[in-house]
Design an enzyme around this catalytic site. Structure first.
Site, PDB file in Angstrom:
ATOM      1  CG  ASP A 113      -1.886  -1.170   1.236  1.00 23.09           C
ATOM      2  OD1 ASP A 113      -2.274  -1.619   0.141  1.00 23.09           O
ATOM      3  OD2 ASP A 113      -2.224  -1.638   2.338  1.00 23.09           O
ATOM      4  CE  LYS A 114      -0.043   8.605  -0.721  1.00 19.67           C
ATOM      5  NZ  LYS A 114      -1.110   9.639  -0.794  1.00 19.67           N
TER       6      LYS A 114
END
Length: 303
Positions: free
Chosen positions: A137-138
């Protein structure tokens, strides 16, 4: 252009064609469905839809089109490269960086940076995700393996499917976990109440297994190591919430009230191990947790 041919066996009968094809070579289901939509998949020389259920003896032909020319812009963004050779790059992704372009994030992604650094990336995932074998994820930092050619890509995806890769994450969670080790075996699918989130559910879900070990306990928090057996979207975040210990800083699955000063979930992909696709050598890499997580640990130890 590559052409693949298969004959459906008795054990495969009644399987959806899109699901069956993903089991053959490690392609993503969305990629297979796109090929079906484009007419690249035929059964007994006839085009079919993704929900077609195969029968024993069906002759499946897949004509994989040539990858489209890459149109995503290369950007001179610094990369923390842990390992690189002619087949594979291992990158320590910083918190806050999106892995590949998507609506709202067509620039400043890891892919944009990789395209500037490396002119050869596998084309299996098309123009948006060249070389990308798996994602984090970011706001999750840590190690990612990237394929520089299709042969390497197929090998790394096969290892992920066979659950032979080593992926250890470190996380800080709310609450004090009362036992040293545990395994969370709970299927994950789209949350029926929020389609942008994942949840433990029996409806349209996939197997998900996470093993965890407690590293350190604090007054109201726990520092843990999680090992992925499977790699579902948001798996660690969903599983830790499911057992009552959501990740610190998690804006989607954590408590609404912020108790620790950190942007995004306290989650880091710390160890990555796999077999080199060309040499067969067993490789393992480790990246220390980022400064933001170290600062949170110092704060919790001082309380």
């Amino acid at each position: 252009m590559e052409v693949y041919n298969w004959t459906v066996t008795a054990e495969q009968e009644a399987e959806r064609i899109d699901k069956l094809l993903t089991s053959f070579e490690g392609w993503s289901r969305s990629q297979v469905q796109q090929w079906i939509k484009e007419g690249a998949v035929t059964i007994n020389e006839q085009a079919v839809k993704s929900n077609y259920k195969v029968a024993e003896g069906d002759q499946i032909t897949l004509t994989v089109p040539e990858p489209e020319p890459l149109e995503i812009k290369a950007e001179n963004i610094p990369l923390d490269i842990v390992f690189e050779d002619e087949d594979v790059i291992v990158v320590n992704k910083p918190r806050g960086m999106v892995v590949h372009p998507a609506p709202g994030h067509y620039s400043h992604t890891l892919v944009n940076a990789l395209m500037y650094h490396c002119k050869d990336l596998s084309g299996i995932n098309g123009v948006i995700r060249p070389g990308i074998v798996h994602r984090i994820d970011k706001d999750t930092s840590g190690l990612l393996m990237v394929a520089k050619n299709d042969r390497a890509h197929e090998s790394l995806v096969s290892q992920l499917k066979a659950k032979t890769t080593k992926r250890l994450y470190k996380a800080i969670v709310h609450g004090v976990i009362p036992h040293q080790h545990g395994t969370i075996d709970a299927p994950i699918g789209r949350d029926k109440k929020d389609r942008q989130s994942m949840a433990v559910t029996d409806e349209n879900s996939r197997e998900a297994v996470t093993h965890f070990t407690v590293l350190e306990c604090f007054a109201n928090h726990t520092y843990v190591q999680c090992e992925l057996e499977t790699g579902r979207t948001h798996q660690i975040r969903v599983h830790m919430k499911y057992i009552g210990f959501p990740l610190v800083g998690d804006p989607k699955y954590g408590p609404k009230k912020k108790t620790v000063d950190i942007e995004g979930q306290a989650l880091h992909a710390a160890v990555l191990g796999f077999v080199h696709p060309r040499t067969g050598e067993e490789l393992e890499f480790e990246a220390p947790i980022p400064a933001e997580m170290e600062e949170v640990l110092r704060y919790l130890r001082s309380m």
